[in-house]
Design a protein around this motif. Structure first.
Motif, PDB file in Angstrom:
ATOM      1  N   LEU A   1     -71.456 -41.247 -40.367  1.00 17.43           N
ATOM      2  CA  LEU A   1     -72.331 -40.136 -40.737  1.00 17.43           C
ATOM      3  C   LEU A   1     -71.472 -38.885 -40.883  1.00 17.43           C
ATOM      4  O   LEU A   1     -70.747 -38.511 -39.960  1.00 17.43           O
TER       5      LEU A   1
ATOM      6  N   THR B   1     -71.851 -34.905 -41.889  1.00 17.84           N
ATOM      7  CA  THR B   1     -72.892 -33.904 -42.114  1.00 17.84           C
ATOM      8  C   THR B   1     -72.407 -32.498 -41.805  1.00 17.84           C
ATOM      9  O   THR B   1     -71.486 -32.302 -41.004  1.00 17.84           O
TER      10      THR B   1
ATOM     11  N   ASP C   1     -71.933 -32.494 -51.720  1.00 20.24           N
ATOM     12  CA  ASP C   1     -71.374 -33.847 -51.623  1.00 20.24           C
ATOM     13  C   ASP C   1     -70.484 -34.205 -52.811  1.00 20.24           C
ATOM     14  O   ASP C   1     -69.898 -35.285 -52.842  1.00 20.24           O
TER      15      ASP C   1
ATOM     16  N   ALA D   1     -77.073 -33.550 -35.130  1.00 21.38           N
ATOM     17  CA  ALA D   1     -76.698 -34.814 -35.771  1.00 21.38           C
ATOM     18  C   ALA D   1     -76.621 -35.994 -34.805  1.00 21.38           C
ATOM     19  O   ALA D   1     -76.991 -37.123 -35.164  1.00 21.38           O
TER      20      ALA D   1
ATOM     21  N   LYS E   1     -65.347 -32.825 -46.182  1.00 22.35           N
ATOM     22  CA  LYS E   1     -65.907 -34.162 -46.415  1.00 22.35           C
ATOM     23  C   LYS E   1     -64.947 -35.003 -47.251  1.00 22.35           C
ATOM     24  O   LYS E   1     -64.720 -36.184 -46.969  1.00 22.35           O
TER      25      LYS E   1
ATOM     26  N   CYS F   1     -69.455 -33.894 -37.516  1.00 22.96           N
ATOM     27  CA  CYS F   1     -70.438 -32.809 -37.550  1.00 22.96           C
ATOM     28  C   CYS F   1     -69.796 -31.510 -38.029  1.00 22.96           C
ATOM     29  O   CYS F   1     -68.567 -31.352 -37.998  1.00 22.96           O
TER      30      CYS F   1
ATOM     31  N   ASP G   1     -74.444 -30.473 -40.419  1.00 20.62           N
ATOM     32  CA  ASP G   1     -75.211 -30.084 -39.234  1.00 20.62           C
ATOM     33  C   ASP G   1     -74.324 -30.062 -37.994  1.00 20.62           C
ATOM     34  O   ASP G   1     -73.312 -30.774 -37.913  1.00 20.62           O
TER      35      ASP G   1
ATOM     36  N   ASP H   1     -74.219 -38.935 -46.101  1.00 23.49           N
ATOM     37  CA  ASP H   1     -74.643 -37.565 -45.827  1.00 23.49           C
ATOM     38  C   ASP H   1     -75.959 -37.657 -45.054  1.00 23.49           C
ATOM     39  O   ASP H   1     -76.629 -38.691 -45.077  1.00 23.49           O
ATOM     40  N   LYS H   2     -76.343 -36.590 -44.375  1.00 22.19           N
ATOM     41  CA  LYS H   2     -77.567 -36.657 -43.565  1.00 22.19           C
ATOM     42  C   LYS H   2     -78.784 -36.119 -44.321  1.00 22.19           C
ATOM     43  O   LYS H   2     -79.645 -36.877 -44.749  1.00 22.19           O
ATOM     44  N   THR H   3     -78.833 -34.809 -44.515  1.00 20.99           N
ATOM     45  CA  THR H   3     -80.036 -34.184 -45.063  1.00 20.99           C
ATOM     46  C   THR H   3     -80.265 -34.597 -46.515  1.00 20.99           C
ATOM     47  O   THR H   3     -79.408 -34.409 -47.368  1.00 20.99           O
TER      48      THR H   3
ATOM     49  N   THR I   1     -69.375 -40.210 -36.201  1.00 20.47           N
ATOM     50  CA  THR I   1     -70.153 -39.085 -36.720  1.00 20.47           C
ATOM     51  C   THR I   1     -69.255 -37.859 -36.808  1.00 20.47           C
ATOM     52  O   THR I   1     -68.593 -37.490 -35.833  1.00 20.47           O
TER      53      THR I   1
END
Length: 718
Positions: free
Chosen positions: A560, A562, A612, A569, A590, A583, A564, A409-411, A581
């Motif tokens: 990645l 995310t 998540d 991203a 997910k 996005c 976003d 996950d990103k953030t 990735t």
């Protein structure tokens, strides 16, 4: 006192029950009964915790049905959901207390004394202690043999098989019946020593948990009828108001009712900076007040607190066996059978009682084989716990080193959980002050890091005190709030589209604001765009090293995933070198992405928040970040990092590899010494006492080798 059956925790396909009166015989009966029910996939009874953990198919059976099955077997136990009412009283059991280990020490000491007196009397005084039938030594030995004989009888009569206890019990009974008291005593001494070593391994792992458990306070000051009274923590109830002053530990989970303080949260989440907490903020047991005075209204107490539930997860991990541990158990059972054949063969070939006994003592106590895996796994889990890595079972430790794909996950996971506002765009007809007022009111109770950044900017410009009546959080999109300024929308383009709010006229400005990788939050009031806020989170220190190290360790795919948008991203993804990735991904998507990757590789998902949870549960291995992570995410994950240090993932991989290496060494040591010992016994080169000492020695060697994992610090990485 009536024993209560509690539903301590229930999630998709898994429930943990707690029954204070759970005994060994009940545990075996409950396991067998539940496993015979359709839809139940596994059952584990954890006696030290008095817990029953059940995995099941929700389409076939549910939590209440499982609880009812247990109730029907023990009708005197009322059922109670843990912490479901204000009057809930949760007693905190000391999970580190292990009376079994203490009794094993007493038993081994007694047997050693009896054997020592007999041997020393003959060697030093030249006097042989009487060991015939009905002699004092015979009665003492029979007393020590009684538990083993009862267990052996139950094994033979009820289970219709002769396993290790049955085999040893038969040997002891035969020796006592023939007047060979010393022989029976030697068998009991070796068996007791083996059990003591196994108990020591488990006890050592529990001690690492006890060090964390000591974080919690033992007493608390509670407001009762306007006065503060000091009570033991286990007497504090949900709804009580607890006062905590400078230097005192917080003993409950709850919201600050009055006051403010600087809270040291490092013991629970690893944050080194002191956190300013005030009225309405949530605090956790195990943290402590560095400076100030707060009154906390208890919402979770005793074994329901966040810290206690995490500790229970680690405690339960000691019985959640890895495949290599299960393989060791199967091998040990085969060794018992092989030992029986070799013992019988030795008797037929030599007709020597002592040679036969020597072979039996070496081959039919396979504790070194069992400990080959379990001692290494327990040592590794204990070491990981001391470093803030909570592994919920040996299976997950083993899986950690064999995963082929990693999804991040990103953030809050690869970026810091403290973002900053980089730009603000104001739509025509509005002012910066109005935009920040609207956004602040909508984001007032939103725990998302981006919401915190918006609030921080507004507060820095003197905007405070807003209130709203209703706030709805739409996962992966943003928030909608009824505020004193009307209905306010703050979130992504998806949120605006959901409510038919036009944003296309801002595309050019948005593209400019996201060139540096910032995310854009749209702000609208009464379905009219007020402006945009650009928020950027910096990547965490060491993320690049983690990515490179995973690739060097053989990970095939780094991904990645995310929520976003692409403009936000992709700059970060390209900088860090991710292979793929995804996005603008919603939470359920997910999980679908994880399932798709699983068709090719084993997948690890690393995340931190509620969005998540589905992906963490779907992945072959779920790792939750603790410091910025949600309680739900940590519950859903297989491994939890107490702090937000991603480099611990590299240590986790190293620990997994090292544990497998130690286990293989232990197998070779155990098997090799068994073969050598049996050969020496067959040819009469060692007597039964020496055979027993050899057995204890090679078991100790396995334990010593495994103990190296308690001090393991990882490998050097470029």
């Amino acid at each position: 006192m009536v024993n209560v059956l509690k539903i301590v925790h229930s999630s998709d396909g898994r429930v943990r029950l707690k029954y204070a009166g759970l005994s060994g015989s009940q545990a075996a009966s409950i396991e067998q009964t539940l496993l015979n029910k359709a839809g139940v996939s596994y059952v584990r009874c954890n006696l030290p915790c008095r817990s029953i953990i059940v995995g099941f198919d929700q389409n076939v059976i549910n939590t209440n049905s499982i609880a009812d099955i247990v109730l029907r077997k023990y009708a005197s136990a009322p059922i109670q959901k843990s912490c479901d009412t204000k009057s809930c009283h949760c007693e905190c059991e000391d999970i580190t207390k292990n009376s079994t280990f203490g009794s094993r020490k007493v038993e081994f000491a007694g047997l050693s004394a009896a054997l020592g007196v007999s041997v020393l009397s003959k060697r030093l005084l030249g006097r042989t202690v009487a060991s015939t039938v009905f002699s004092p030594l015979w009665f003492v030995t029979s007393l020590f043999a009684l538990p083993l004989l009862i267990k052996a009888s139950r094994e033979i009569v009820k289970e219709k098989k002769i396993a290790l206890s049955g085999f040893l019990g038969t040997g002891v009974a035969a020796a006592l019946g023939a007047g060979e008291t010393m022989t029976a005593l030697e068998i009991l001494w070796v068996n007791s020593g083996s059990e003591l070593i196994q108990g020591y391994v488990t006890e050592k792992s529990r001690k690492s948990i006890k060090n964390i458990l000591d974080l919690t306070a033992k007493t608390a000051f509670v407001l009762r009828d306007g006065e503060e009274i000091e009570l033991p923590v286990e007497k504090v109830c949900c709804g009580d108001v607890v006062s905590i002053r400078t230097g005192e530990k917080i003993s409950v989970d709850g919201k600050i009712f009055k006051g403010e303080a600087l809270i040291n949260e490092a013991p629970v989440n690893g944050r080194q900076e002191l956190m300013h907490r005030k009225k309405g903020d949530y605090v956790y047991a195990g943290t402590y007040v560095q400076e100030g005075l707060v009154y906390v209204q208890a919402e979770k107490v005793g074994d329901c607190t966040y810290l206690s539930r995490i500790l229970q997860a680690v405690e339960e991990s000691l019985v959640n066996k890895a495949p290599m541990e299960l393989a060791a158990d199967r091998l040990a059972k085969k060794l018992v059978s092989a030992g029986f054949v070799m013992t019988l063969g030795t008797w037929l070939l030599t007709r020597s009682f002592y040679r036969t006994l020597s072979v039996m003592l070496v081959m039919t106590c396979p504790c070194s084989t069992i400990l080959a895996a379990s001692s290494a796994v327990s040592a590794a889990i204990g070491n990981a716990a001391s470093k803030g890595i909570l592994i919920k079972g040996g299976r997950y430790l083993e899986e950690a080193g064999s995963q082929e794909s990693f999804c991040f996950d990103k953030t809050g996971t690869i970026t810091t959980d403290i973002p900053e506002v980089t730009d603000v765009y104001i739509a025509r007809g509005y002012s910066r002050e109005k935009l920040l007022k609207y956004a602040y009111a909508a984001e007032l109770h939103n725990r998302h890091p981006m919401a915190a950044a918006v609030r921080a900017l507004a507060e820095s410009e003197g905007i405070t005190g807003s209130k709203h009546a209703v706030c709805e959080t739409i996962l992966g999109m943003g928030v909608v709030a009824d505020t004193e300024y009307g209905k306010v929308y703050v979130g992504s383009r998806k949120l605006m589209s959901k409510f038919n709010i036009k944003t296309s006229h801002l595309d050019k400005q948005k593209l400019k604001m996201t060139e540096d990788g910032s995310s854009v939050l749209y702000v609208a009031r009464e379905k009219k765009i007020v402006g945009m806020v650009a928020v950027r989170t910096l990547e965490k220190a060491g993320v690049g090293n983690v990515i490179n190290s995973l690739r060097a360790d053989g990970v095939k795919e780094l991904i990645l995933v995310t929520g976003d948008e692409e403009q936000t991203a992709m700059p970060l993804s390209e900088k860090l070198g991710f292979d793929k990735t995804y996005c603008s991904v919603l939470p359920n998507k997910k999980a679908e992405i994880i399932a798709e990757i699983q068709q090719k590789h084993k997948v690890t998902m690393i995340g931190d928040g509620i969005n998540d949870v589905l992906a963490l549960a779907q992945a072959d291995l779920g790792i939750a970040m603790g410091a910025a992570g949600s309680d739900v995410a940590i519950e859903a994950a297989d491994i939890a990092l107490v702090d937000d240090d991603l480099e611990k993932i590299i240590y986790l991989r190293d620990l997994s590899h090292k544990t497998k290496e130690i286990i293989n060494q232990n197998f070779m040591l155990a098997a090799g010494s068994n073969v050598i010992g049996a050969g020496l016994g067959l040819f009469g080169l060692i007597n039964p006492v020496m055979a027993g000492l050899l057995h204890i020695a090679h078991t100790g060697g396995v334990l010593a080798n495994s103990s190296r994992l308690t001090a393991y610090k990882g490998e050097e990485h470029d």
